[in-house]
Every structure is written in structure tokens, then in C-alpha cells.
Enzyme design. Structure first.
Site, PDB file in Angstrom:
ATOM      1  N   PHE A 182       9.550 -68.688  74.563  1.00 17.69           N
ATOM      2  CA  PHE A 182       9.454 -69.611  75.697  1.00 17.69           C
ATOM      3  C   PHE A 182      10.612 -69.411  76.666  1.00 17.69           C
ATOM      4  O   PHE A 182      11.657 -68.851  76.328  1.00 17.69           O
ATOM      5  CB  PHE A 182       9.378 -71.075  75.226  1.00 17.69           C
ATOM      6  CG  PHE A 182      10.671 -71.624  74.671  1.00 17.69           C
ATOM      7  CD1 PHE A 182      11.586 -72.272  75.492  1.00 17.69           C
ATOM      8  CD2 PHE A 182      10.964 -71.505  73.314  1.00 17.69           C
ATOM      9  CE1 PHE A 182      12.768 -72.794  74.984  1.00 17.69           C
ATOM     10  CE2 PHE A 182      12.153 -72.021  72.791  1.00 17.69           C
ATOM     11  CZ  PHE A 182      13.057 -72.665  73.628  1.00 17.69           C
ATOM     12  N   CYS A 183      10.387 -69.868  77.919  1.00 14.90           N
ATOM     13  CA  CYS A 183      11.393 -69.745  78.978  1.00 14.90           C
ATOM     14  C   CYS A 183      11.100 -70.835  80.015  1.00 14.90           C
ATOM     15  O   CYS A 183      10.381 -71.781  79.729  1.00 14.90           O
ATOM     16  CB  CYS A 183      11.356 -68.355  79.603  1.00 14.90           C
ATOM     17  SG  CYS A 183       9.718 -67.898  80.248  1.00 14.90           S
ATOM     18  N   THR A 184      11.636 -70.710  81.211  1.00 14.93           N
ATOM     19  CA  THR A 184      11.491 -71.771  82.205  1.00 14.93           C
ATOM     20  C   THR A 184      10.049 -71.918  82.685  1.00 14.93           C
ATOM     21  O   THR A 184       9.442 -72.982  82.538  1.00 14.93           O
ATOM     22  CB  THR A 184      12.414 -71.510  83.416  1.00 14.93           C
ATOM     23  OG1 THR A 184      13.751 -71.353  82.961  1.00 14.93           O
ATOM     24  CG2 THR A 184      12.335 -72.657  84.414  1.00 14.93           C
ATOM     25  N   CYS A 189       9.295 -65.200  79.022  1.00 13.61           N
ATOM     26  CA  CYS A 189       8.685 -65.242  77.685  1.00 13.61           C
ATOM     27  C   CYS A 189       7.464 -64.344  77.610  1.00 13.61           C
ATOM     28  O   CYS A 189       7.125 -63.829  76.539  1.00 13.61           O
ATOM     29  CB  CYS A 189       8.364 -66.663  77.255  1.00 13.61           C
ATOM     30  SG  CYS A 189       7.853 -67.822  78.512  1.00 13.61           S
TER      31      CYS A 189
END
Length: 245
Positions: A182-184, A189
Site C-alpha cells: 500500500f501507498c498514498t 504500491c
């Protein structure tokens, strides 16, 4: 003001021309923020008056190849950007792994949507087959300080290109888990999940839409703190309210 974060992988034959088109349209709509264009697609963070920004996004989604554009919206009292910047780059996020893009593989890495991940977290951090779920934060250490998923694996990196080396010591421990990258907003991601699967980790999924998509669809279940964003709002809480407005 309406804010939008969006990215899309698609083959751009002439990035300079696309950048010119988007600069002209964004300028006409008095939008502020950043648009990055590369041969592999586009990545943007923009803010403006809601009717004008909606009109710009409708125009953008109508361009050839941009069907399926993922966009995350939030509001603020003023635009959190000082000016408009439109740039042509080699990548829409620098990773320096040329095969880590859907354009090279022909398809995205498998995804888990926010409601499904929330359900997994609510059932003790296990997926539907009973495997433990490990959340892998692909952001840098500065971003993680503002918040991340409870119990997530975070890496001591200052830039995305450092992720492969930083992940190496953890690979054996992740072998029997379902790993959710996951990321922003989804772009890092997505690249990370593709690279990890190409590198032999076939138990990796990506969180579709990233943290912002998760906040938008299910709120903050399982998340501690805020999500850092790259503008004057600094970070957003699970209700998408800015830390600084």
C-alpha cells in the site's frame, strides 16, 4: 476548493504534446498543482474550483487511453498548491525497474479492494483462506511518521528506489503470508507489487486506490494517524480532512 489525486498507466506516444494539452487546459481552468507525464502514463495532483476541476477531469477521462483513470477527491478551503507545474519525466514515479509497469506485463498486479481489506482486518488480520495478512508500507520514513496501518511492515527508506534492498531481509518472513502493498494513492504500491511478483513473491496484492482510496471507501478502520500528502495540507485524516488548511 476541490482536490484530486489521480494516475493512470497507458502508452503515451508523445509525452511532450500531451503535457502541452494538459497545461493549456489546466491553465484555462485556473488549476494549481503538479502534472507528471511520461511514456508510461500520467500522475497528477491538482486543486481548483469544483466545477472547473470536474470539467478538466471529464476532458482528461475522454482522451484516448485514459479510460479507467483512478481519481481520489477531497475538499479544502483554499488550493494547497502555489502554482501549476506540468513536467515530462521518464517515469510517473521513479522506481528504475523498467518491467515494473502494467505496460510491460500487459496487466496490473492482483488487487484487494478497500472493503475486502477492511473485512480481513476485522477478522483478525486473516484473508479468506485463513492466511495471515501483512500490510507492506511502500512509502518513505517521513510519510510513515504521520500514520500507517496498525502493525504494518515499514521500511527505513528515504526514496522509493530504495525499496528492493530494504525489503530483502524480510522476504523469508513474508513467504507464508498474504502481503498487501500500500501507498498514498496507489501508484507506488502498484509498481512495488508488480516488481515483487516478478522477483518471485507470488503472494503479493496491491491495495486498490491506496490509503486515500481506503479512506474514501471505508474510513480509518485499522489505520493509525493521518496520511501524508505532498502539498500544503501536509496530511489527511480518515475523513479526508486536512491537517493544515
Amino acid at each position: 476548493m476541490l482536490n484530486v489525486a489521480a494516475y493512470h498507466f497507458f502508452a503515451v506516444d508523445d509525452p511532450t504534446e500531451l503535457a502541452r494539452t494538459l497545461r493549456e487546459a489546466a491553465t484555462a481552468a485556473a488549476l494549481k498543482g503538479t502534472v507528471l507525464v511520461a511514456p508510461e502514463g500520467l500522475n497528477l495532483f491538482l486543486a481548483g474550483e469544483e466545477p472547473l476541476l470536474r470539467k478538466f477531469m471529464k476532458m482528461l477521462a475522454g482522451l484516448p487511453g485514459v479510460e479507467g483513470l483512478q481519481a481520489k477527491y477531497s475538499h479544502s478551503r483554499r488550493a494547497p498548491f502555489g502554482r501549476l507545474r506540468v513536467k515530462v519525466k521518464p517515469e510517473i514515479i521513479s522506481f528504475r525497474r523498467p518491467q515494473a509497469t502494467p505496460l510491460a506485463t500487459g496487466e496490473r498486479a492482483p488487487v484487494v479492494n478497500p472493503p475486502t481489506l477492511a473485512r480481513w482486518l476485522g477478522q483478525g488480520g486473516r484473508d479468506d483462506q485463513g492466511r495471515p495478512v501483512v500490510l507492506l508500507d511502500t512509502r518513505n520514513a517521513q510519510e510513515v511518521e504521520y500514520g500507517t496501518f496498525a502493525g504494518a511492515l515499514t521500511l527505513p527508506i528515504t526514496r522509493f528506489t530504495e525499496l528492493p534492498a530494504a525489503l530483502e531481509p524480510h522476504r523469508e518472513a513474508l513467504r507464508d503470508a498474504t502481503v498487501v502493498s500500500f501507498c498514498t494513492g496507489g501508484i507506488r504500491c502498484e509498481k512495488a507489487a508488480l516488481w515483487m511478483r516478478q522477483d518471485g513473491m507470488d503472494n503479493v496484492l496491491q491495495l486498490d486506490g491506496g490509503i486515500l482510496g481506503y479512506f474514501e471507501q471505508v474510513g480509518g478502520l485499522g489505520y493509525d494517524g493521518r496520511c501524508f500528502v505532498f502539498d500544503e495540507r501536509v496530511a489527511l485524516d480518515p475523513a479526508l480532512r486536512p491537517l493544515t488548511d
